[in-house]
Scaffold this motif. Structure first.
Motif, PDB file in Angstrom:
ATOM      1  N   LEU A 665      48.811  48.891  47.644  1.00 56.81           N
ATOM      2  CA  LEU A 665      49.074  48.927  46.203  1.00 56.81           C
ATOM      3  C   LEU A 665      49.472  47.532  45.743  1.00 56.81           C
ATOM      4  O   LEU A 665      50.456  46.962  46.228  1.00 56.81           O
ATOM      5  N   LEU A 666      48.701  46.974  44.803  1.00 52.22           N
ATOM      6  CA  LEU A 666      48.925  45.601  44.374  1.00 52.22           C
ATOM      7  C   LEU A 666      48.814  45.489  42.859  1.00 52.22           C
ATOM      8  O   LEU A 666      48.056  46.225  42.224  1.00 52.22           O
ATOM      9  N   THR A 667      49.540  44.547  42.302  1.00 49.85           N
ATOM     10  CA  THR A 667      49.328  44.186  40.896  1.00 49.85           C
ATOM     11  C   THR A 667      48.256  43.109  40.849  1.00 49.85           C
ATOM     12  O   THR A 667      47.894  42.520  41.875  1.00 49.85           O
ATOM     13  N   TRP A 668      47.734  42.829  39.645  1.00 50.92           N
ATOM     14  CA  TRP A 668      46.739  41.758  39.504  1.00 50.92           C
ATOM     15  C   TRP A 668      47.261  40.447  40.105  1.00 50.92           C
ATOM     16  O   TRP A 668      46.549  39.751  40.825  1.00 50.92           O
ATOM     17  N   LYS A 669      48.527  40.129  39.751  1.00 50.23           N
ATOM     18  CA  LYS A 669      49.076  38.850  40.188  1.00 50.23           C
ATOM     19  C   LYS A 669      49.114  38.764  41.703  1.00 50.23           C
ATOM     20  O   LYS A 669      48.751  37.738  42.298  1.00 50.23           O
ATOM     21  N   GLN A 670      49.520  39.857  42.348  1.00 54.24           N
ATOM     22  CA  GLN A 670      49.561  39.874  43.816  1.00 54.24           C
ATOM     23  C   GLN A 670      48.155  39.803  44.396  1.00 54.24           C
ATOM     24  O   GLN A 670      47.895  39.101  45.371  1.00 54.24           O
ATOM     25  N   PHE A 672      45.317  38.573  43.043  1.00 54.13           N
ATOM     26  CA  PHE A 672      44.690  37.258  42.893  1.00 54.13           C
ATOM     27  C   PHE A 672      45.333  36.231  43.826  1.00 54.13           C
ATOM     28  O   PHE A 672      44.733  35.204  44.133  1.00 54.13           O
ATOM     29  N   GLY A 673      46.565  36.529  44.282  1.00 50.55           N
ATOM     30  CA  GLY A 673      47.236  35.584  45.167  1.00 50.55           C
ATOM     31  C   GLY A 673      46.978  35.828  46.642  1.00 50.55           C
ATOM     32  O   GLY A 673      47.480  35.086  47.484  1.00 50.55           O
ATOM     33  N   LEU A 674      46.206  36.864  46.980  1.00 51.35           N
ATOM     34  CA  LEU A 674      45.939  37.161  48.386  1.00 51.35           C
ATOM     35  C   LEU A 674      45.066  36.076  49.024  1.00 51.35           C
ATOM     36  O   LEU A 674      44.270  35.429  48.354  1.00 51.35           O
ATOM     37  N   GLU A 675      45.201  35.948  50.333  1.00 47.02           N
ATOM     38  CA  GLU A 675      44.289  35.080  51.076  1.00 47.02           C
ATOM     39  C   GLU A 675      42.900  35.719  51.090  1.00 47.02           C
ATOM     40  O   GLU A 675      42.759  36.938  51.069  1.00 47.02           O
ATOM     41  N   LEU A 692      37.339  39.245  34.069  1.00 45.33           N
ATOM     42  CA  LEU A 692      36.434  39.725  35.107  1.00 45.33           C
ATOM     43  C   LEU A 692      35.879  38.585  35.956  1.00 45.33           C
ATOM     44  O   LEU A 692      35.614  38.745  37.145  1.00 45.33           O
ATOM     45  N   GLU A 693      35.694  37.434  35.332  1.00 48.09           N
ATOM     46  CA  GLU A 693      35.088  36.313  36.036  1.00 48.09           C
ATOM     47  C   GLU A 693      35.941  35.876  37.223  1.00 48.09           C
ATOM     48  O   GLU A 693      35.412  35.396  38.223  1.00 48.09           O
ATOM     49  N   GLN A 694      37.268  36.077  37.139  1.00 44.54           N
ATOM     50  CA  GLN A 694      38.130  35.671  38.252  1.00 44.54           C
ATOM     51  C   GLN A 694      37.804  36.438  39.518  1.00 44.54           C
ATOM     52  O   GLN A 694      37.954  35.922  40.629  1.00 44.54           O
ATOM     53  N   MET A 695      37.369  37.695  39.378  1.00 37.92           N
ATOM     54  CA  MET A 695      37.071  38.500  40.570  1.00 37.92           C
ATOM     55  C   MET A 695      35.944  37.870  41.379  1.00 37.92           C
ATOM     56  O   MET A 695      35.918  37.963  42.599  1.00 37.92           O
ATOM     57  N   ARG A 696      35.014  37.249  40.688  1.00 34.56           N
ATOM     58  CA  ARG A 696      33.892  36.630  41.392  1.00 34.56           C
ATOM     59  C   ARG A 696      34.212  35.204  41.807  1.00 34.56           C
ATOM     60  O   ARG A 696      34.039  34.821  42.960  1.00 34.56           O
ATOM     61  N   SER A 697      34.745  34.406  40.870  1.00 36.97           N
ATOM     62  CA  SER A 697      34.918  32.981  41.139  1.00 36.97           C
ATOM     63  C   SER A 697      35.977  32.712  42.212  1.00 36.97           C
ATOM     64  O   SER A 697      35.869  31.747  42.954  1.00 36.97           O
ATOM     65  N   ILE A 700      37.735  36.902  45.755  1.00 43.03           N
ATOM     66  CA  ILE A 700      38.601  37.965  46.250  1.00 43.03           C
ATOM     67  C   ILE A 700      37.834  39.254  46.514  1.00 43.03           C
ATOM     68  O   ILE A 700      38.382  40.189  47.089  1.00 43.03           O
ATOM     69  N   LEU A 701      36.572  39.318  46.090  1.00 37.41           N
ATOM     70  CA  LEU A 701      35.772  40.507  46.354  1.00 37.41           C
ATOM     71  C   LEU A 701      34.847  40.337  47.556  1.00 37.41           C
ATOM     72  O   LEU A 701      34.051  41.229  47.851  1.00 37.41           O
ATOM     73  N   ASP A 702      34.945  39.202  48.220  1.00 37.29           N
ATOM     74  CA  ASP A 702      34.093  38.993  49.398  1.00 37.29           C
ATOM     75  C   ASP A 702      34.388  40.064  50.450  1.00 37.29           C
ATOM     76  O   ASP A 702      35.546  40.297  50.813  1.00 37.29           O
ATOM     77  N   GLY A 703      33.348  40.707  50.933  1.00 43.15           N
ATOM     78  CA  GLY A 703      33.496  41.743  51.943  1.00 43.15           C
ATOM     79  C   GLY A 703      33.739  43.119  51.385  1.00 43.15           C
ATOM     80  O   GLY A 703      33.732  44.103  52.128  1.00 43.15           O
ATOM     81  N   THR A 704      33.959  43.216  50.117  1.00 42.99           N
ATOM     82  CA  THR A 704      34.185  44.531  49.500  1.00 42.99           C
ATOM     83  C   THR A 704      32.865  45.290  49.404  1.00 42.99           C
ATOM     84  O   THR A 704      31.842  44.734  49.011  1.00 42.99           O
ATOM     85  N   GLU A 705      32.889  46.565  49.797  1.00 47.28           N
ATOM     86  CA  GLU A 705      31.670  47.371  49.758  1.00 47.28           C
ATOM     87  C   GLU A 705      31.517  48.116  48.435  1.00 47.28           C
ATOM     88  O   GLU A 705      30.417  48.252  47.923  1.00 47.28           O
ATOM     89  N   ARG A 706      32.628  48.618  47.919  1.00 49.50           N
ATOM     90  CA  ARG A 706      32.564  49.427  46.692  1.00 49.50           C
ATOM     91  C   ARG A 706      33.675  49.011  45.745  1.00 49.50           C
ATOM     92  O   ARG A 706      34.820  48.822  46.162  1.00 49.50           O
ATOM     93  N   LEU A 707      33.312  48.885  44.467  1.00 43.99           N
ATOM     94  CA  LEU A 707      34.271  48.605  43.412  1.00 43.99           C
ATOM     95  C   LEU A 707      34.341  49.843  42.521  1.00 43.99           C
ATOM     96  O   LEU A 707      33.354  50.252  41.922  1.00 43.99           O
TER      97      LEU A 707
END
Length: 848
Positions: A665-670, A672-675, A692-697, A700-707
């Motif tokens: 369970l994470l907030t946006w701030k946490q 976006f701050g993940l490794e 939305l652009e932050q998710m790609r640029s 942080i979505l690398d390796g994610t299979e489903r959104l």
């Protein structure tokens, strides 16, 4: 009536045709004509004839003499906004200290409210004046008295009981009023009180402020007879001189400047734009426009007004389209009315109801679902008294009000079935004969002369009680027809059998019906008005079509066919459209199915699962169950296989303990701050991200299979509420700076605020303490003010170089620019998610 018209024409030196128009409007003697044609301010009735007007003037004079603050409270419609601007401008011209407040429709509701009383008291006002409201707010007036304020109520609405108990109550509708003109609008009553004050001070009545009063009289659809007609003739002449920058800017944005100004220019083009701001935004921006004398600032504010008007039109059309899409018209005709409720915008339910009532010729009620209540507005159809019908159902309603053609209502959802059962029967009980369409007389196309069309201008101002002239043209056909304004309107020429030549025609409000019933290919009878068209530099007579019917005997069958009804030659119905079940709302369609289907698609990478509006806790359990039986490259990561992302820490509290142990369970701030290496096979977005652009640029979505997109409505609301804590616009900054700089100027350039947040919020008229703090920081950053902070006080000093008079570019502030980018990101995110299908989410997510 050629004989009577000729006799009147000879006495008043007008043409017989013009004299016939006067006869049709009850002006049948030379004496009545002279009264009707007055154009001198000396003919206005004395303001002292209004009850309590002299008492109000005495209270105002005392407050000005003692240097006390006078606080003006208005309403959110054009009448209330004009009345506020008129009164404040008139007081400031006397060097009085005057501030104002206007209610926000969705926040404060209609009429005088306690928030305004608190604001006046906290700013140290001694006298409170209401304009266009207050007659039915006795409890709030008592609250103001308890706060130590004296109260003047100026209003024009009907009075119940003994009135509000104010120190002065100026209303021509009072039972003891002997004022000859009971139909003044709120702004006109406010002008009368100002005139009484000016006369008491030995000054001439402020005739230059009649432009506000005339604008409000026309926009508020008051009777344009008697004193109202004279008041409007004087005020329209003042507006048409275009000396006031605010009206000049409003005339430019609505496209009426440069053409002869008349009541139609105000009622159809300028007035609705002022009303639109009160419907979809904060009406203070309109008041600021009407009080502004800086041409550049007026143009900026007028552009803001236009944006609000475009938003109002879009919301109105979307609401009408939504209701039409699920409306079973055959069932509605059987019931005798249209009723819809949903998550509709409060500010436009009334005008959307008016559109539908006009389109289907059925009374229409549209309500907004608000918890256990349905609150909305209704519009009637010809021949039905809507207010009387609601009165018969009063025991099913929480409250209601209005008149025969328009009303507002509120009822409990539990009472809806009982109300619907009784409302249809009540409508049948309160039918009245529909009067025939008023037509002045029949004309032939070859009788249309430029001189006659110009003579019609002398009837202005036209409107309620003084209708615009309209004429009947029989047996006309159409030629050279083309669509204009994106197909909404029609233009072309008219021909008439036995008459040579052709005349230019336009169709605006009637264009939809003309196309709907395929009348352009038929010979028709037309009811139309006339105007002078100056396009191309040459004056020509133009026929504006208001109504038209086919001149053949198949007219009724054409109307039936348009509704899907098949009738025989005698008009008997053979078949009708099959009814379709209506619903209060449309459910979202999931594009990727249930959690079971998720498991079946385990080999697909980068899948978007649209589950917007789904119950979050239940859906998270489904995904956990599906993942338990599905192999994953990230299986060894345990809880990291599933990331649940919320907006704020408060969103984490809704999750039970057993789920918290199984997901991250994470907030946006946490988040976006993940490794980057901490990836999730499934990411569930419970709230919309700011960008939305932050998710790609950010990768942080690398390796994610489903959104998974859940985005419940309360999620949007929570984010929007959080945004509003610090969101500021240039208009907000201009407004806050104008009020603050004026206040500081009135206090020698320095003022000490003992409690910064509370007092500054009231003074700057911004909704939140955080917004005020940011606004003050931005002003200080740009060097407009110096802030000296102490433990208990904040000393604000206006710069000595005349900062209040120079144009300010808020974009020079880094703080303001950063907030603007955040706001733009949030708006773009919301727009892209709400307006696109899931397949189009490839805008920010690559789907294979």
């Amino acid at each position: 009536e050629s004989e009577r018209a000729g006799l009147l024409a000879s006495k008043i030196k007008r043409s017989p045709r013009f004299a016939q128009l006067l006869l049709n409007r009850g002006i049948d003697t030379p004496a009545k004509y002279l009264r009707w044609n007055l154009n001198s301010a000396s003919a206005l009735y004395s303001p002292s004839s209004l009850p309590d007007a002299d008492i109000a003037a005495e209270l105002l004079e005392a407050a000005i003499a003692n240097g006390q603050l006078i606080f003006v409270c208005g309403d959110y419609d054009a009448d209330g906004i004009c009345a506020t601007a008129l009164f404040v401008r008139g007081l400031r011209a006397l060097n009085a200290l005057a501030e104002y407040a206007l209610p926000v429709r969705g926040r404060d509701g209609y009429g005088l409210n306690r928030n305004e009383i608190d604001l006046a008291a906290d700013l140290g006002a001694s006298l409170l004046v209401t304009v266009d409201c207050g007659s039915s707010n006795g409890d709030v007036v008592a609250y103001a008295h308890a706060k130590g304020l004296k109260v003047i109520v100026t209003d024009h609405h009907k009075v119940s009981g003994d009135g509000p108990g104010a120190d002065a109550f100026v209303n021509p509708q009072r039972s003891d009023s002997n004022y000859p003109e009971a139909g003044l609008c709120g702004a006109a009553v406010a002008w009368k009180v100002l005139a009484a004050l000016y006369l008491r001070l030995g000054k001439a009545a402020p005739l230059d402020l009649l432009d506000y009063a005339s604008f409000a009289t026309i926009t508020d659809m008051m009777q344009l007879t008697g004193e109202n007609r004279l008041l409007c003739r004087l005020g329209l002449a003042e507006i048409e001189a275009w000396r006031r920058p605010c009206f000049r800017a409003l005339g430019d944005i609505s496209g009426v400047r440069g053409r002869p100004l008349n009541s139609k220019s105000v009622s159809f083009f300028m007035g609705p734009r002022i009303n639109a701001v009160g419907r979809v935004n904060d009406p203070r921006y309109c008041a600021e426009l009407l009080l502004c004398d800086d041409p550049i600032r007026c143009q900026q504010l007028a552009q803001f007004v236009e944006e609000c008007n475009l938003l109002r039109r879009r919301l109105q059309s979307e609401m009408a389209d939504t209701i039409c899409a699920r409306l079973n018209i055959a069932e509605a005709r059987q019931k005798g009315f249209i009723f819809e409720a949903g998550d509709f915008h409060t500010g436009v339910v009334g005008i959307a109801a008016g559109m539908l009532a006009s389109d289907y010729n059925l009374p229409c009620l549209i309500g907004r679902l608000d918890g256990n209540y349905i609150t909305g507005s209704g519009r009637s159809a010809a021949g039905l008294d809507l207010h009387a019908a609601l009165s018969d159902c009063a025991d099913c309603l929480v409250n209601f009000g209005g008149h025969a053609s328009a009303a507002g209502f509120c009822l409990c959802r539990d009472n809806l079935p009982a109300f619907l059962d009784r409302f249809g029967a009540a409508l049948e009980k309160h039918r009245f004969p529909v009067p025939p369409l008023p037509v002045d007389y029949e004309l032939k196309l070859n009788e249309l002369t430029l001189g006659f069309a110009k003579e019609l201008r002398d009837l202005e101002p036209t409107g309620q009680g003084m209708p615009s002239p309209c004429f009947l043209f029989k047996g006309v056909s159409f030629t050279d027809i083309r669509s204009i304004k994106d197909g909404k309107y029609l233009t072309g020429s008219l021909r008439q059998s036995g008459v040579s030549g052709k005349v230019k025609m336009t169709a605006f409000a009637s264009a939809d019906d003309i196309k709907r019933f395929e009348l352009l290919s038929r010979v028709c009878d037309v009811v139309a008005s006339l105007e002078v068209d100056s396009f191309g530099g040459t004056d020509k007579v133009c026929v504006n079509i208001d109504y038209m019917v086919a001149a053949d005997a198949e007219q009724l069958r054409m109307l039936d066919a348009a509704e899907g009804i098949v009738s025989d030659s005698c008009g008997q119905v053979i078949s009708e459209p099959k009814p379709e079940a209506g619903t209060l709302g449309a459910s979202k369609t999931a594009c990727d199915g249930s959690a079971g289907e998720i498991a079946a698609k385990s080999t697909v990478k980068h899948t978007v699962v649209d589950k917007r509006g789904t119950d979050a806790i239940a859906y998270v359990r489904e995904v956990i169950e599906a993942n338990a039986s599905r192999p994953s490259a990230l299986q060894q990561r345990g809880a990291d296989r599933l990331g649940v992302i919320v907006a704020f820490d408060s969103g984490l509290k809704q999750f039970p303990a057993d789920l918290k142990a199984q997901v991250a369970l994470l907030t946006w701030k946490q988040w976006f701050g993940l490794e980057k290496h901490r990836s999730f096979s499934d990411v569930l977005l419970l709230d919309p991200p700011l960008d939305l652009e932050q998710m790609r640029s950010k990768g942080i979505l690398d390796g994610t299979e489903r959104l998974h997109l859940l985005f419940a409505p309360e999620g949007w609301n929570a984010v929007a509420k959080h945004m509003s804590l610090w969101r500021l616009t240039a208009t907000d900054m201009d407004h806050a700076w104008a009020r603050l700089s004026r206040w500081l100027s009135n206090h020698g350039g320095t003022y000490v605020f003992n409690t910064q947040d509370a007092q500054l919020r009231l003074l700057c008229d911004l909704p939140g303490n955080r917004q005020v703090s940011l606004a003050i920081a931005i002003m200080a950053e740009l060097g407009l003010i110096a802030v000296e902070k102490a433990e208990l006080t904040n000393r604000l000093t206006l710069e000595a170089d005349g900062a209040a008079g120079r144009e300010i570019s808020w974009g020079c502030s880094l703080t303001f620019s950063r907030m603007g980018k955040w706001l733009a990101s949030f708006k773009d995110t919301r727009r892209s998610l709400e307006n696109c299908k899931t397949a189009d989410i490839s805008l920010f997510w690559r789907t294979v």
